[in-house]
Design an enzyme around this catalytic site. Sequence first.
Site, PDB file in Angstrom:
ATOM      1  N   HIS A 247       0.821  -1.205   0.000  1.00  0.00           N
ATOM      2  CA  HIS A 247       0.000   0.000   0.000  1.00  0.00           C
ATOM      3  C   HIS A 247       0.861   1.263   0.000  1.00  0.00           C
ATOM      4  O   HIS A 247       0.536   2.241  -0.655  1.00  0.00           O
ATOM      5  CB  HIS A 247      -0.911  -0.018   1.235  1.00  0.00           C
ATOM      6  N   GLU A 315      -8.230   8.143  -4.651  1.00  0.00           N
ATOM      7  CA  GLU A 315      -7.812   7.021  -3.808  1.00  0.00           C
ATOM      8  C   GLU A 315      -8.844   5.914  -3.925  1.00  0.00           C
ATOM      9  O   GLU A 315      -9.977   6.162  -4.324  1.00  0.00           O
ATOM     10  CB  GLU A 315      -7.785   7.475  -2.337  1.00  0.00           C
ATOM     11  N   HIS A 317     -10.759   2.763  -1.567  1.00  0.00           N
ATOM     12  CA  HIS A 317     -10.977   2.281  -0.206  1.00  0.00           C
ATOM     13  C   HIS A 317     -11.825   1.017  -0.297  1.00  0.00           C
ATOM     14  O   HIS A 317     -12.962   0.987   0.155  1.00  0.00           O
ATOM     15  CB  HIS A 317     -11.647   3.374   0.636  1.00  0.00           C
ATOM     16  N   GLU A 544      -5.035   3.911  12.556  1.00  0.00           N
ATOM     17  CA  GLU A 544      -5.496   4.742  11.453  1.00  0.00           C
ATOM     18  C   GLU A 544      -6.776   5.480  11.826  1.00  0.00           C
ATOM     19  O   GLU A 544      -7.603   5.776  10.961  1.00  0.00           O
ATOM     20  CB  GLU A 544      -5.668   3.886  10.198  1.00  0.00           C
ATOM     21  N   GLY A 778      -1.426   9.257  -8.655  1.00  0.00           N
ATOM     22  CA  GLY A 778      -2.099   7.998  -8.934  1.00  0.00           C
ATOM     23  C   GLY A 778      -1.916   7.055  -7.784  1.00  0.00           C
ATOM     24  O   GLY A 778      -1.281   7.391  -6.784  1.00  0.00           O
TER      25      GLY A 778
END
Lengths: 985, 263
Positions: A247, A315, A317, A544, A778
């Site tokens: 990631h 992004e 998710h 997070e 990107g």
Amino acid sequence: MAERIEVAIPADRPDPAGDALASRLAEDLGIRAEAIRILHVYTINADLSGEELERVRVELFTDPVIEESALNRSLARNYDYLIEVGFRPGVTDNVGKSSVVGIQDTLGRKLAEGEAVYKSTQYALKGVNEAEARRIARRALANDLIEQWALKSREEMGVHGDAPLLDLPIVTDRSDPVIHEINLERADEALAALSREMTLALDVDEMRAIRDHYRDGTTAAHRRGAGLPPHPTDIELEIIAQTWSEHCKHKIFSALIEYTDAEGKTRTIDGLFKTFVKGATDDVAKRIDWLVSVFHDNAGIIRFDEQFNFALKAETHNSPSALDPYGGAMTGIVGVNRDILGAGLGCKCIFNTDVFCFATPYFDGTIPERLLHPRRVLRGVHAGVRDGGNESGIPTINGAIVFHERFLGKPLVFCGTGGLIPRTINGRPTETKEARPGDLIVMTGGRIGKDGIHGATFSSEELHEGSPATAVQIGDPITQRKMADFLFEARDLGLYSSITDNGAGGLSSSLGEMARDPGGARIHLDKAPLKYPGLAPWEIFLSEAQERMSFAVPPEHIDAFLDLAARREVEATVLGEFTDSGYLECFHEGKRIASLSMDFLHDGVPRMRLKAKIEPPALRPEVIVEDTDLTAELKAVLGALNVASKESFVRMYDHEVQGQSVLKPFQGADHDGPGNAGVIRPVPGSRKGIAVACGITPRYSDIDTYHMMACSIDEAVRNLVAVGAKMGAIAGLDNFCWPDPVESEKTPDGRHKLAQLVRTCEALYEVCTAYDIPLISGKDSMKNDYSIGGTRISIPHTVLFTAAAIIDDVEKVVSMDVKRPGDAVYVLGETRDELGGSEYLALHGQLGVNVPRVNPVVARARYSALSRAIAEGLVASCHDCSDGGLAVALAESAFAGGFGMKLDLAPLGLESSIAALFSESQSRFVVTVPRGKSEAFEQQLNGHGLFRIGDVVDDERLRITCRKGLQVDASLAELKAAWQKPLGW
Amino acid sequence: MDVHALILTGFGINCEAETGNAFERAGAKAKLVHLNDLAADPAMLRAFHILAVPGGFSFGDDVASGRILANRLRYRLGGAIKGFVDDGKLVVGICNGFQVLVKMGILPLFDGDFAQETTLTHNDSSRFEDRWVHLKKEPATPCVWLKNMDSLEAPIRHGEGKFIPRDDTVLERLKANGQIALRYATAEGAPARGAYPANPNGSVDDIAGICDPSGRVFGLMPHPEAFIDRTNHPRWTREELPEEGAGLQLFRNAVAYAAKKLV
């Protein structure tokens, strides 16, 4: 003792939310409840006097005009079953948090640390049986991962009385605060097992590299000096794993790849990112002068005008959205907003884009374990993005919803955001920032909990049985909004030297990155504000938990910084300082628990070496039956999920907050025709604008990913050109979502999947360099597989291409709806027999072979000519041809404008009427031109594949003559209905 | 002398920039002021002629739209705002701002005292929607914000815009005083009569905006500040429209009133 306030709408008033839920349950589960009433429950776990409770009940929680309420007494009436749903301990409870603010305001005093309000919701169901009630709770109301729920019959409630139905969601788990030393001196299999057990997502090579680093004499000496054990501590290993995660490090895009193409020729690719992505941008950069900051910040930044720069980022998710669609998607949108807030010195978010990929909501097979029904995923993801964007005051101006059966394995949730920032503030350029040794480390925004621990490593893995529930977070737009307001004030006062967002990997990632400039940092983890006690130091560092940003604040500004934060009710905490020691050091209660060499942390990851080999798929040529009347076929294609109107979803997004709207998502006489690109004018008083569009064509990937990529770029670009954007003013973002392309036991076809990735990147390079589109940012998400109990579902290879263009004069842009009878109708661009991967063939259960191909050189010339014609005011309407082909674009243009068309497709020169109507050849438009301007328009566009096919007419019918005569003849109303019905929820 | 407008910001008020811009375009000096800065110095309000509570999602619409912000204003600034209104000055609440004014009871202000007599709650559709609507002014309204206007198009962008009076007495009183300033209408200007989507939320009597008896305090669900330029209109590419968006007139009216009576 906890006190419970229940609030309800009295029985003699309608309850719209209950009614809406009842119709949703009928649609989604086929359960028809007679009536549903919704009750709101606020459980107050705070020391309030009876008088205080009464005040907040009346003044805060109850609307005196339409609601009733009660203290510690059940208000549910006239039901058969009662369900209550509340959060599990530690899950973000936004209403609960706001309720605390409301109580404090009402009482004029602060609540004590640890005092809280917990929000839950009761559903009083009439006319359902127990099995149905249970199904409603499980499949529509509660997600066991984040919520607790209780179900009681009327009779049971009689016994239960007014006691609470749910446990207080107080976090009682305590992690072991002890720092563990982890010995890596073990065999390969044991290292692999350790990586799995700790959710490190590191392979054996990487584990060995870490082991070797600790064996090294310099490391050993440093550790002795620092008072650390010879083996890594748990927090050190977690930091390395997080920093080295796919990631964060994009290891596959950096790998050395030995690639064998279809002809059997083998060559070595020195990194996909470097060769094709950065390679394209470097090449294009020679021909444009508006790039400001690409690749190294949270978002790409380009010049908007003399005063402002423009930032763009998208992004994904996906994994969190698979587990908790609402929370996962909301976190996705507020997360990418934070990328923009953290780009340069901090940009203002000016628009969002949202693109989702799901399996069909009408899926009627067995849902594999741990997955949710696509309909529930769709509703949840949409609601999460809707609330996240709307509450944050950012307009959603473009997006798409794409359906393909293999997105059952993992839904894709792409969230994009654009931002604006003055080019200089107080004389300082805003695109650069640098933390300096001695700057204080300040964390602002939300507090830290166990939410989202291992998000970065988790998203670097496939979805499996043990996927951690803690990987799911719920966004909190208001905390973020407060932080954003604060951030701009602090920015304009020059109070910080650097800023970044806390996303994947939490503080570990943000501080690890920021510490690269000064060359080190010391962080005192026990100073970090926690949501609840009991977090291990490594959990604090990796959490997070959302809505946080990290700042580097020079010591001379710290008082002003903290004072402003306090006045804006933004929590800000000094956690340590940046240094030039060369080490990332963590302390807990005064004790050093980590000291990692910055060089090893950022550059120590071994480079992957991978093999890729194309195995051309066995494709069956399509079989087409050429009926004479194709009206029914057109209606079927209009109703295909990928083509059908998404208006009912899009209307729920605020697309014009901030007052900048120029072209809205839906256009035409009744505001219901699908626009090509969103256009805004972000600076008051200026006619300069930004157009944004997206291209996504996963259906083509099963034939050839090269053409999938080329078509995705072309789709985004022609959507921009269709509104009037100019070539040479377009910037792009590539967001890859791939199934695992690394060959292994569970991915035996890894070489082929990687080879397809190589071909995709080749197309990206070739088309972007031909179109002069720099890739300014990107992301890649590389493990989009589902693998449980022998079931493996890999998503279709997908790239979302987001493109944005700076528009010189927004008053010149055109919309997609036909304007007046008598205008000439043209098709611009050749139509070829390219039905492969089309919506038409998909409806007939076929894939086909002839995938659409882009000729970027021809297309570029055409695009330039068209945007000139638009700028000169020659075009009345322009609509891009994409999913469903020409017939769909014609129908949409016509019914949006409310005027019919009389057309003859003979000029296109195709043998097959099916191909003429439904082929998805790229780089095409439907253009209408006012009668007096046809000649000038034809002069401009002749030689660019221009075909005059008929006229806009004054009746409301679409008539299309093809090879076999009048083959489409339908009223606009029936075409529009066919297009609106399937997703008109 | 300039007309000064205070635009409230903070805690999820989202439309402060475009609301400020609308006042500036109408000739006022607009200042964006954070709620906490105003609460710390309520006397600051005296320097202004117009107070605007913009749209947004204050406190996330948690508990109920506008509720938490309304309470904060009432407890911390109630006296100052009351004084502001009593001084003959102008107040506007747009969308979430309207919800705030209604819930803190500045509207309808029947007897000069703050009291919640009406509410704005979940749309009948139970959905947030962004949709342009046609609005018709009540001819008899004293609303100074709508002077010389007859109708208006503007977007609604809300999930809780259904206007409900406490009872028929309140409704009749609003009518009798001309306090129902703005109603949802059809494209032809006829009453929407509750029919969706012309009446987008099921508001009683198609009510889209109300004012106090003096016409100086005004709240409305649609967003006039989102129609300042011709290009904001959803059909500007197909209809001849004046360069200036029709929503700007509302701000011009307020500024003209303030310039004449308050400056």
